[in-house]
Design a protein around this motif. Sequence first.
Motif, PDB file in Angstrom:
ATOM      1  N   VAL A  22       2.971  77.953  33.037  1.00 28.07           N
ATOM      2  CA  VAL A  22       3.326  79.294  32.561  1.00 28.07           C
ATOM      3  C   VAL A  22       4.343  79.201  31.432  1.00 28.07           C
ATOM      4  O   VAL A  22       4.227  79.876  30.394  1.00 28.07           O
ATOM      5  CB  VAL A  22       3.866  80.159  33.715  1.00 28.07           C
ATOM      6  N   THR A  66       2.652  77.871  28.321  1.00 31.30           N
ATOM      7  CA  THR A  66       1.776  78.870  27.707  1.00 31.30           C
ATOM      8  C   THR A  66       2.576  79.915  26.954  1.00 31.30           C
ATOM      9  O   THR A  66       2.246  80.262  25.807  1.00 31.30           O
ATOM     10  CB  THR A  66       0.915  79.545  28.788  1.00 31.30           C
ATOM     11  N   SER A 124      -4.613  82.434  26.728  1.00 24.93           N
ATOM     12  CA  SER A 124      -5.735  81.685  27.294  1.00 24.93           C
ATOM     13  C   SER A 124      -6.015  80.413  26.497  1.00 24.93           C
ATOM     14  O   SER A 124      -7.144  79.904  26.494  1.00 24.93           O
ATOM     15  CB  SER A 124      -6.988  82.565  27.336  1.00 24.93           C
ATOM     16  N   THR A 151      -1.344  74.112  29.538  1.00 21.16           N
ATOM     17  CA  THR A 151      -1.376  75.567  29.623  1.00 21.16           C
ATOM     18  C   THR A 151      -1.965  76.009  30.971  1.00 21.16           C
ATOM     19  O   THR A 151      -2.459  75.191  31.748  1.00 21.16           O
ATOM     20  CB  THR A 151      -2.218  76.155  28.481  1.00 21.16           C
ATOM     21  N   ILE A 152      -1.920  77.313  31.216  1.00 18.89           N
ATOM     22  CA  ILE A 152      -2.471  77.842  32.465  1.00 18.89           C
ATOM     23  C   ILE A 152      -3.966  77.589  32.542  1.00 18.89           C
ATOM     24  O   ILE A 152      -4.497  77.237  33.601  1.00 18.89           O
ATOM     25  CB  ILE A 152      -2.167  79.345  32.590  1.00 18.89           C
ATOM     26  N   LEU A 172      -3.493  84.356  35.710  1.00 20.70           N
ATOM     27  CA  LEU A 172      -3.578  84.361  34.248  1.00 20.70           C
ATOM     28  C   LEU A 172      -4.019  85.724  33.744  1.00 20.70           C
ATOM     29  O   LEU A 172      -3.491  86.236  32.742  1.00 20.70           O
ATOM     30  CB  LEU A 172      -4.553  83.279  33.786  1.00 20.70           C
TER      31      LEU A 172
END
Length: 308
Positions: free
Chosen positions: A84, A87, A238, A261-262, A286
């Motif tokens: 998180v 991101t 994303s 990243t997520i 997400l």
Amino acid sequence: MSAKGIPMKQNRPLARAATWFDLKAAPYFLVSPYFILFAIFGLFPLGFTVWVSLHDWELAGDREWIGLQNYTDLVLDPDFWNSVVNTLGMFVMATVPQLLLALMLANALNKRMRFRLLFRLGVLVPMVTSIVAVAVVFGQLFARDYGAFNWLLGTDGLDWKAEKLTSWTAISVMVDWRWAGYNALIYLAAMQAIPRDLYEAASIDGASSRRQFWQITIPMLKPAIIFTTLTSTIGGLSLFTEPVMFAQGDVGGGSLGQFQTIAMYMYEMAFREREYGYASAVAWMLFLLIVLVSLVSFLFTRRIGGTK
């Protein structure tokens, strides 16, 4: 009598039905294939992931109902929170400069200049270039031992993948190079729709070019800015392809997950750890994060120009 010998009064109900179908039902009938396909291939898989996230789900094994346990474990998972942070960090570092650069490019391309059409076409080159090719080129530019950026900065041996800040910077530069031109064309189209009378009146009143930009151009671009902010927010949160290619196909995001990243974490849980229920919970977290950040971005950008 009608031309076919049928009384006109008997034709009226048929004519009314045909008119009603043309005006009321036909539009829905014509667009229904899209919604039917979206319900089958969009809404159903989306809803099914909710069901999967409530289970200890194995692809070819037992499927045990565990309720909200996946979400509880996710909240306590340090690897998830690391993704998180990564991101959000890369989102801020990539999105803000990207939109500012796009705005400057659009303003420059909107002015009279030689080879203007060539430059406008040039900003499309990054967008139509294969993302794999882009990642390979930038991977060489940010290489530790022979990278061009290390040579320009005079920092021989700097490993851009080793630390959070350096890896975030490298990936953000890659994202900005790829998408700044796309946003610039959206701003350019919106700029050309602004009435020239506004600028002429401002010039008569003695307003400088800078003041015209901030007092006329920016407020008139508010719908376009809102659109690009929302699309950049969704794309930035994303983020998957660029960091994966930067890591040469490793979804772990570096040795310590410094740029995972997520989306990469979700992929790792689903297709490496085979924890499909847990990965579905990550996907919904997400989704909620995208909705929250998009709402904040929308509330911020809609106040551009001093209006609510």
